[in-house]
Design an enzyme around this catalytic site. Structure first.
Site, PDB file in Angstrom:
ATOM      1  N   HIS A  36       0.865  -1.179   0.000  1.00 12.29           N
ATOM      2  CA  HIS A  36       0.000   0.000   0.000  1.00 12.29           C
ATOM      3  C   HIS A  36       0.905   1.234   0.000  1.00 12.29           C
ATOM      4  O   HIS A  36       2.008   1.200   0.544  1.00 12.29           O
ATOM      5  CB  HIS A  36      -0.871   0.052   1.256  1.00 12.29           C
ATOM      6  CG  HIS A  36      -2.005  -0.918   1.273  1.00 12.29           C
ATOM      7  ND1 HIS A  36      -1.837  -2.245   1.594  1.00 12.29           N
ATOM      8  CD2 HIS A  36      -3.328  -0.745   1.025  1.00 12.29           C
ATOM      9  CE1 HIS A  36      -3.009  -2.856   1.547  1.00 12.29           C
ATOM     10  NE2 HIS A  36      -3.932  -1.967   1.207  1.00 12.29           N
ATOM     11  N   ASP A  68       2.037   2.086   3.339  1.00 15.22           N
ATOM     12  CA  ASP A  68       2.912   1.088   3.966  1.00 15.22           C
ATOM     13  C   ASP A  68       4.370   1.506   3.853  1.00 15.22           C
ATOM     14  O   ASP A  68       5.157   1.308   4.775  1.00 15.22           O
ATOM     15  CB  ASP A  68       2.773  -0.281   3.287  1.00 15.22           C
ATOM     16  CG  ASP A  68       1.439  -0.940   3.554  1.00 15.22           C
ATOM     17  OD1 ASP A  68       0.760  -0.545   4.513  1.00 15.22           O
ATOM     18  OD2 ASP A  68       1.082  -1.854   2.792  1.00 15.22           O
TER      19      ASP A  68
END
Length: 202
Positions: free
Chosen positions: A26, A29
């Protein structure tokens, strides 16, 4: 940012040791969220350059990247389904950026992860409007993806989206998306599972 890079170093070290050829992420992330979209994108660009260097160094490839449209409080009522136009636009901007970095990193597809789609409260839910919003979001993502890639590659979406296939059919572009394969069956079904040993009372 240095901490984000150390985490990336550790991840690639693990991938090499385990002989894993692909990775995914992501956007939030791998890079922290800034106080503005511009700041977030600037930090993400720096991290993407670092990821690209690690890919070239190790040979590990990007399978897909996706946008986190659920962790930040702004998405409490959804990302692409959000009734607030500003939040919807922010979600679109995040998706646009992820399409660009997928292309730069050679990602094989783009995933749309609906971790918090749908309004939070039944008091403000309008299912048709939610589907209209998400349909518009997918269409813009599809068109921009094809513009960036210059082809009609299939996009992917997460099975966490409720009623995804009906939505895509409703939006008239089911053939442009492909869902992931279903998960494998459990290694052992219930009747073959062992029962823990219980000591008998004296």
């Amino acid at each position: 940012m240095e901490n984000a890079k150390r985490r990336i170093d550790a991840m690639f070290e693990m991938l090499i040791k385990l002989d894993i050829p692909y990775y995914t992420f992501h956007d939030r992330d791998v890079s922290p969220e800034g106080s503005t979209l511009e700041e977030s994108n600037k930090m993400l660009d720096e991290i993407v350059d670092y990821l690209l260097a690690k890919q070239k160094e190790t040979g590990v490839k990007l399978l897909w990247a996706t946008q986190n449209l659920f962790s930040h409080p702004r998405y409490m009522n959804g990302g692409s389904t959000n009734p607030d136009a500003t939040t919807f636009a922010y979600a679109c901007a995040q998706a646009k950026k992820v399409i660009e970095i997928n292309h730069k990193l050679g990602g094989e597809n783009v995933v749309y992860w609906g971790g918090r789609e749908g309004y939070q409260s039944v008091l403000n839910t309008d299912v048709k409007r939610e589907m209209d919003h998400m349909g518009a979001f997918f269409k813009m993502c599809r068109d921009y993806r094809n513009k960036v890639r210059g082809d009609g590659d299939v996009l992917s979406f997460s099975r966490t989206l409720a009623l995804t296939s009906p939505l895509l059919s409703y939006s008239n572009f089911l053939d442009r998306f492909a869902s992931p394969p279903p998960p494998p069956p459990p290694l052992l079904d219930r009747k073959h599972r062992s029962t823990p040993h219980r000591a008998q009372a004296p």
